[in-house]
Structures are given as C-alpha cells and as structure tokens.
Design a protein around this motif. Structure first.
Motif, PDB file in Angstrom:
ATOM      1  N   GLY A   1      -9.223  -6.329   6.869  1.00 16.91           N
ATOM      2  CA  GLY A   1      -9.176  -6.719   5.420  1.00 16.91           C
ATOM      3  C   GLY A   1      -8.739  -5.363   4.818  1.00 16.91           C
ATOM      4  N   ASP A   2      -9.204  -4.215   5.126  1.00 11.23           N
ATOM      5  CA  ASP A   2      -8.647  -3.214   4.432  1.00 11.23           C
ATOM      6  C   ASP A   2      -7.131  -2.919   4.437  1.00 11.23           C
ATOM      7  OD1 ASP A   2     -11.298  -2.349   3.985  1.00 11.23           O
ATOM      8  OD2 ASP A   2     -11.597  -0.869   5.460  1.00 11.23           O
ATOM      9  N   LEU A   3      -6.613  -3.466   5.458  1.00 19.37           N
ATOM     10  CA  LEU A   3      -5.250  -3.022   5.738  1.00 19.37           C
ATOM     11  C   LEU A   3      -4.515  -3.939   4.952  1.00 19.37           C
ATOM     12  CD1 LEU A   3      -4.879  -2.230   9.600  1.00 19.37           C
ATOM     13  CD2 LEU A   3      -4.770  -0.812   7.871  1.00 19.37           C
ATOM     14  N   LYS A   4      -5.054  -5.189   4.844  1.00 14.64           N
ATOM     15  CA  LYS A   4      -4.409  -6.414   3.838  1.00 14.64           C
ATOM     16  C   LYS A   4      -4.473  -5.873   2.428  1.00 14.64           C
ATOM     17  CE  LYS A   4      -5.031 -10.302   7.313  1.00 14.64           C
ATOM     18  NZ  LYS A   4      -5.579 -11.539   7.255  1.00 14.64           N
ATOM     19  N   ASP A   5      -5.319  -5.094   2.006  1.00 16.11           N
ATOM     20  CA  ASP A   5      -5.236  -4.935   0.603  1.00 16.11           C
ATOM     21  C   ASP A   5      -3.991  -4.104   0.235  1.00 16.11           C
ATOM     22  OD1 ASP A   5      -7.930  -5.717   0.446  1.00 16.11           O
ATOM     23  OD2 ASP A   5      -8.923  -3.714   0.701  1.00 16.11           O
ATOM     24  N   TYR A   6      -3.225  -3.597   1.042  1.00 20.55           N
ATOM     25  CA  TYR A   6      -2.185  -2.883   0.933  1.00 20.55           C
ATOM     26  C   TYR A   6      -0.900  -3.795   0.980  1.00 20.55           C
ATOM     27  CZ  TYR A   6      -4.634   1.422   1.186  1.00 20.55           C
ATOM     28  OH  TYR A   6      -5.718   2.320   1.030  1.00 20.55           O
ATOM     29  N   PHE A   7      -1.159  -4.963   1.052  1.00 15.24           N
ATOM     30  CA  PHE A   7       0.103  -6.020   1.224  1.00 15.24           C
ATOM     31  C   PHE A   7       0.399  -6.618  -0.300  1.00 15.24           C
ATOM     32  CE2 PHE A   7       0.105  -5.295   5.582  1.00 15.24           C
ATOM     33  CZ  PHE A   7       0.588  -6.139   6.396  1.00 15.24           C
ATOM     34  N   GLN A   8       1.666  -7.014  -0.533  1.00 16.14           N
ATOM     35  CA  GLN A   8       2.053  -7.672  -1.640  1.00 16.14           C
ATOM     36  C   GLN A   8       1.559  -9.268  -1.249  1.00 16.14           C
ATOM     37  OE1 GLN A   8       5.764  -6.741  -3.745  1.00 16.14           O
ATOM     38  NE2 GLN A   8       5.900  -5.076  -2.176  1.00 16.14           N
ATOM     39  N   LEU A   9       2.141  -9.588  -0.219  1.00 14.80           N
ATOM     40  CA  LEU A   9       1.790 -11.009   0.411  1.00 14.80           C
ATOM     41  C   LEU A   9       0.351 -11.224   0.668  1.00 14.80           C
ATOM     42  CD1 LEU A   9       4.957 -11.511   2.704  1.00 14.80           C
ATOM     43  CD2 LEU A   9       4.743 -12.140   0.537  1.00 14.80           C
TER      44      LEU A   9
END
Length: 769
Positions: free
Chosen positions: A193-201
């Motif tokens: 979840g934390d890593l996905k916060d840095y995704f545009q997609l």
C-alpha cells in the motif's frame, strides 16, 4: 531478332540468378521506355545505370532492373532487347489520391493522418500494398496508448482512374480497458500500500474520470517504476532492482493486470564524504551546504541534491558550467558506501545579452527593471534565480522561464533568455458569503495591475454590500524612481454600517485621501510610509453601545483624522500566486497624528511561513497580532477596533463576530447582546496544509488545503487569555480559473461557545478581463 527480356521477378523479388544467355551482350544504340503514365521518361533515364553506347550484358541488365525497382515508383520492371534497342518496360505503382478515417472520436483525424504519414502512407505518395499492414498496426498503437485494446480497424482500397487509389480506414474504437489489479512481488521492507502511493496508475477512484489514472500507458508505467526505484534508492537500498514487469489483458480486453517483480537488497549507509578537484569554495562551506554526514542512511536524492547545491554555489561565483560528480566506493560486505565529490569549476562565465520574449503587452522595461543579472556582467547564479522570483512576484505572468544558453563560438559567454507567458491582469472581483441570519452578501471591485503594460496599478472599487459601501480609487507607480521607490495615492468614500453584520449599531460616513510610498532597503526588505487625511461622520442609534455614545458625546459626530503610517516587510516567497517556500514578515503601525481630532495608534505584525514538505505538499503557518490604544488622554476610537471571524481570519465563524459584545444597561440591569464591538487586541493563527488536487499534481492553477484556524479579539477591560481563542478546522479549494480566481472553504468550529455565530461555508469568485 526475337526480343529477349529480363524481369525483376527473378532478380529482385526472389533473388534468383539470371539464366545463362538470357540475351546476347550488345551495344545500345537506342533506349525506349514503355508503360509510363505519370512519371517522365527522363526520370527513368536518371536512375538507369546504362546509356546509349554502353555494352550491356546479363550483369549490367540485372543492375539496371534493381536500380529502377529501388526507386519505389514501379511494381515491376522489365528489360527487353529489340535488335540493338534497349526497351525498358515498367508497371507504375498507383498514387494515393486520398485517405479517409471514419469512426475516430478519441483522436483528431489530423493526428492519425500524421501517424500514417510518419509510416510512409500519405496522399500524393506512391501506394505500396505492403504498407497497409504496418499502417493498421500504427493506428492500433495510437489507440493502445489510450487504453483501447479492443479497437478494430477495417481497411478498404478503392481503385480510381489515372492509376490512383483511395484508402479508407473504418475504426470501431471500443471501450477503454482499465487497470483491474496492480501486484508488487518481492517487497518485504515496505508494504504494498505504501509503495503504490508513489504510482500514477491505480485501480480507479473518485477522480479517475478526470485524471484517467486507471488507464494503462507504457510511459506512465515506466514513470511509476522510476518513482518506485527512487523511493528505494532514497531509503538506502543501493542494490534495488526491478526484475521484470508484466502487463496482462483479460480475454474480453476490458481489464488490465500489472505485475512488477522486484529485489530490494540490503540498506546501505554512508561511510565517508570527501571532496576532490579544484575547490573554489572552501571545503568546510561545501560540507555545511550539502548536509551529508558519515553514518547516515544512503539517499540518492540527497547525493543528487548535493551535486546540485555545489554546482549552484559555484554558479554564484560565476562558474555557470561547473561539473560536479559524486563517485561511490561501495563495500558490499559492510553495506556501506563512501562518496567523493569531484569538482571541476570550468571557466568563469560572463553574460552577453539578456533577451526577453513572450511579452505582447508588458513593456520590456517593466521586465528588465526586475532583472538582477545584468548584461556584460559576470554570471551569478543567485541573480538569475532571484530575477525569476521577482518576475513571478509581479503577478503579471502565468509562467516565467529563464534559460542560459552558451554563446556560439564561445566558451565563457552565455545569453540570458527570459520567456514569459502573460496572463490577464485586469480583474473584476466579486466576493460572496452566506450566513443563516444575513443570507448572501456581495461586494465587488475593478482593477488593472498592469496599465498599458507599464506595470502601474489602478483600482476602482465599488462595494455594494449591505454593511460596507465603498467608492474608491487607488493608483500605484511601483517605480516612481529608477531605484524602485513606489508612490501611490488613494481617494475614497465609505459608508460602514456594521449593524448588518451583527456588530454594534452605528453608521460611519468617511471621505478621505492620502499618499503612499514604499522604499526598498534590500533585495527582500522594504519600508512603507503613508500620510492621509479623512473626515468621518458618525451616526448612532438608540441601541448603539454605550461606549460609542460616550465617544460621540466627547468628540462630536464629525471629526478629522490626520493619519500617518509606517511599516517594514520582508518577502522571500517564491511566488505571489501559489507560494511553495519562503516567508513574509511585516510590521505596520498607524497613528492619528497631532493636528487632528482623534489621536490613537495601532500596531500589527504578521508572519507567513511556507515550508515545503515535498515537491507537492507545502505547510503554511500564518500568525497575525495587533494592538492599539490612544494617547494624549484619548482611547482607541471604536471604529478602529480589531475584529475577528470570517474568511480572512477564523473560518467557520461569521465575519467580525468574535470578541467583546455590546452591553445595554437599563436601570439596575445589564444585558449582553449578540452584537460584537471589537477590541484593542487581536491574535490570529492559521495552520494550513497545501496540496494539489488528486490527479492534477502538475496543474498550477488549482490547490486544495486542510486548515486549522484560531483567534479572537480582546477589549481594554479584558485580560488576553489564550483559552479564549476560538478554533475551527476545515478544507478549502482554490482555483485560478480562466474566468477568474475562485476560493471555496468549509469549516467546522471546534470550540464554539454559547452566543457564537457560525458560518461554515464561504466562497469568493472573480472574473478576469
């Protein structure tokens, strides 16, 4: 002699050798061209590698056929021999007469035609059947980039007269495929979840209809992977690696599944920091500037920032093209890395010219007088940066870019190219507020901040709200002297009837005018001076506060005030519209001077601090304090009291509603009303988190905020207690819309007391012309 021929079918297409004795070698006496319709015979002669008088054999004939076919003009080429005449027979390829694209909604037809043109298919070009397949694939590629993987394209080729063809592409676009799932495999140090916060997609949300963040594109995925890589490298994982990435499409081509496999590695720390090369700036200063110490966790962002800081510091010394490289020495056993910063300052640089473009309205001189970097002077990086900041602070431009290209044939000269994008600086402002008791309150003004592109400011204000009617003219010349001394004047007529705002009942008619000066004392500091005179006529009512009645009884209904003002301000903000860093500090004092009927003083101080938390998040802390009183045996006039509450102080409470209340004494009883009378001391504080609108991170015209406001007003007979402060929390949205600036806020009071008047929703809007 019977004609003999050699054809491309054998030589070019199938690559077969020419049969022995295809025709007898001979000397060409004449060349005849057959089969041409559009091209000229001269075109054939230009590409034909043989001419009259040459001896032709099988090898030369084969070379001639290949040369003509290579032009792309012909679908077949044959050489025939009729006695000593070389006959060149060709079949011309058709010409594309027109290309039609039907059914395209996602793209403009011109955009798709350009894509086809880049692949060799365009009107007036030679038609090649082999290009149709690649043309269809190119069109599909365009739709795949928008997530439409179910697109279907039907191609029709129609033969026309004069050896021409028409091509039509019938497109059925289908639906957009959206991201159904994003899987990260291999992460152990950080949660998915934390890593996905840095995704545009992402897999979709409230703003996906606008941001299209749930629509897959390869560039977005690569950007997200780089963001992921940066996150790990900024947290010490020097050996982080993306092992693979998979993009899977469901059978119905409606859902997309993304999988990223990664290896985190171990966290590295910095073991040592060294400097080498030509150190123009002392090493001790460089160490202090970069702020990297041995023992801390490795961060690629800090290393890159350090090289930038060193380069910028050298640029301040005139070395515009300094080269700084951070070279690591990695110890994989101890999970440590030592860095050496190699510094090559290069040659000292000078500025040849300052070039300005993009200003169709604003005069060059208005821009040049804000430039701190001058022509024919040594280059200074801080002056370039400050010049851009000053142009941004003018508020005349949507965007300001400054480039410093190297002068051709020079190694130590640059030009400074300033490019501006102008915005409309005329403003018709409309303000609105809504409360449960007073309903809608409107106000307005008309202003031009850049008259005729001169940089001068003119404002005509007309306020027709029920409580405050204003007719005013203000003019400011920001460069009344070449040194930047500003001079302006104000003429105004006001009728203030605060009874409509639940403030103590009275009527104040004021007519006045004055002069203003602003003197710069440093790059960031300025001193403001003002002198004005005004005539006030007070009208009281039966329910007016006793304090007001005592003032009128003592000084009369009409009085003259000679008002002097002085102030100091320091402004280090990076923008006047949406600041992201810097401070605004100011102290201002005004006083009713001797010679007038009213003698008083007011002192106010304000600080605004913009602190960047990241590239997109900014913390704003605003604090305002004020106090006032009288001298020469007088008190602060009640109409100069401080007030609090409303959109510009403590949101969530009605405008000017906080602080002391009116008391009415009747006989032996005293009744406190809900009318605010203001006070001689005020304290306001605002803490605001400024952030971009989700899905619009790069949009500089919009901004969201979450805030906590606090403040109150205290009267002369009250002790200033922080426990009396009222607080509220809420959210706000600001938008520099094409039709003008808009701001909306919703606040919830946190500690409202009995009798407090609440106003949760507030907004303001304007129209630019």
């Amino acid at each position: 002699m019977k004609p003999t021929s050699i054809s491309l079918a054998l030589l070019a297409v199938f690559g077969l050798s020419v049969p022995a004795q295809a025709f007898e070698p001979f000397v060409i006496k004449e060349i005849r061209v057959e089969g041409i319709q559009r091209t000229e015979a001269g075109t054939v002669f230009n590409y034909l590698p043989v001419k009259v008088g040459d001896r032709v054999d099988n090898d030369k004939a084969a070379a001639a056929v290949k040369a003509l076919f290579a032009t792309g003009f012909y679908s077949d080429v044959r050489l025939e021999v009729d006695k000593d005449v070389l006959v060149v027979a060709v079949d011309e390829r058709p010409i594309i007469a027109n290309i039609l694209i039907e059914g395209a909604k996602e793209f403009e037809s011109d955009q798709l035609l350009k894509a086809l043109r880049d692949n060799g298919l365009a009107e007036s070009r030679t038609f090649d059947q082999a290009l149709l397949g690649s043309a269809e694939q190119e069109l599909k590629k365009q739709y795949y980039s928008r997530g439409k993987y179910s697109v279907q394209i039907k191609t029709t080729v129609t033969r026309l007269e004069r050896n021409r063809v028409g091509i039509s592409f019938d497109i059925s676009e289908g639906l957009v495929a959206t991201i159904k799932q994003i899987n990260l495999v291999g992460n152990q140090k950080f949660s998915e979840g934390d890593l996905k916060d840095y995704f545009q997609l992402d897999t979709g949300g409230w703003f996906s209809w606008f941001s299209k963040s749930d629509q897959y594109s390869k560039p977005k995925l690569q950007a997200d992977i780089e963001a992921l890589r940066s996150y790990y490298l900024d947290n010490g994982y020097l050996e982080f690696n993306i092992d693979s990435q998979q993009v899977a499409l469901s059978d119905d081509k409606k859902d997309i599944f993304l999988t990223v496999n990664l290896t985190e590695g171990e966290q590295f720390k910095i073991s040592d920091v060294k400097f080498a090369g030509e150190l123009i700036v002392p090493e001790a200063e460089l160490r202090r500037l970069i702020g990297i110490e041995a023992g801390e966790v490795f961060s690629r962002a800090k290393i890159n920032a350090a090289t930038t800081i060193i380069s910028e510091r050298l640029a301040d010394e005139g070395y515009a093209f300094a080269n700084v490289n951070a070279v690591p020495e990695v110890n994989k056993q101890k999970f440590e890395a030592a860095f050496t910063f190699y510094v090559d300052p290069g040659r000292k640089t000078y500025v040849r010219r300052v070039n300005i473009s993009g200003n169709t309205r604003t005069r060059d001189e208005v821009i040049r007088r804000e430039m701190r970097q001058l022509e024919a002077a040594p280059y200074a990086g801080w002056k370039i940066k400050r010049s851009k900041e000053r142009l941004d602070l003018l508020g005349y431009f949507n965007e300001v870019t400054v480039d410093t290209p190297l002068v051709a044939d020079s190694t130590d000269q640059v030009d400074v190219n300033v490019t501006v994008t102008e915005k409309q600086t005329g403003n018709i402002q409309v303000g609105a507020g809504y409360s449960q008791s007073d309903g809608l309150v409107l106000s307005g003004s008309i202003a031009q901040a850049n008259i005729f592109g001169s940089g001068k400011y003119l404002k005509l204000e007309v306020n027709t709200s029920s409580s405050n009617k204003v007719y005013a003219v203000s003019f400011t010349n920001p460069y009344a002297t070449p040194d930047g001394v500003s001079r302006g004047f104000d003429l105004y007529k006001r009728r203030y009837e605060p009874d409509n705002l639940s403030v103590g009942s009275y009527l104040n008619d004021t007519v006045g005018g004055g002069l203003r000066w602003s003197v710069p004392v440093s790059e960031y500091d300025g001193v403001n001076l003002g002198l004005s005179a005004e005539r006030s006529k007070l009208t009281l009512f039966e329910n007016s506060p006793e304090e007001y009645k005592r003032f009128v009884n003592k000084y009369g209904e009409t009085n003259i005030t000679i008002l002097g003002s002085a102030g100091w301000a320091r402004d280090t903000r990076d923008s006047a519209l949406f600041p992201t860093r810097g401070k605004l500090l100011s102290i201002n004092a005004e006083s009713g001077l001797p010679g007038g009927d009213v003698k008083y003083y007011k002192v106010t101080a304000q600080q605004q601090w913009f602190f960047p938390l990241s590239k997109t998040f900014t913390l704003l802390w605003n604090t305002e304090a004020g106090m006032g009183g009288g001298y020469g045996g007088q008190k602060l006039p009640f109409y100069s009291n401080f007030f609090a509450g409303g959109v510009n102080s403590v949101r969530g409470y009605e405008s000017s509603s906080l602080g002391p209340r009116n008391t009415i004494t009747s006989g032996t009883s005293t009744v406190t009303t809900d009318e605010a009378t203001g006070g001689n001391r005020r304290l306001i504080t605002n803490l605001e988190l400024l952030l971009p609108v989700p899905g619009m991170k790069t949009d500089k015209s919009t901004r969201l905020s979450a805030f906590i406001d606090g403040g109150n007003v205290w009267g002369e007979d009250q002790k200033l207690k922080l426990g009396d402060m009222r607080f509220s929390a809420g959210v706000a949205f600001s938008w520099l819309a094409p039709v003008g600036p808009m701001k909306f806020s919703y606040a919830k009071p946190l500690n409202a007391k009995d009798g407090d008047k609440l106003e949760r929703f507030q907004f303001s809007l304007g129209q630019i012309f």
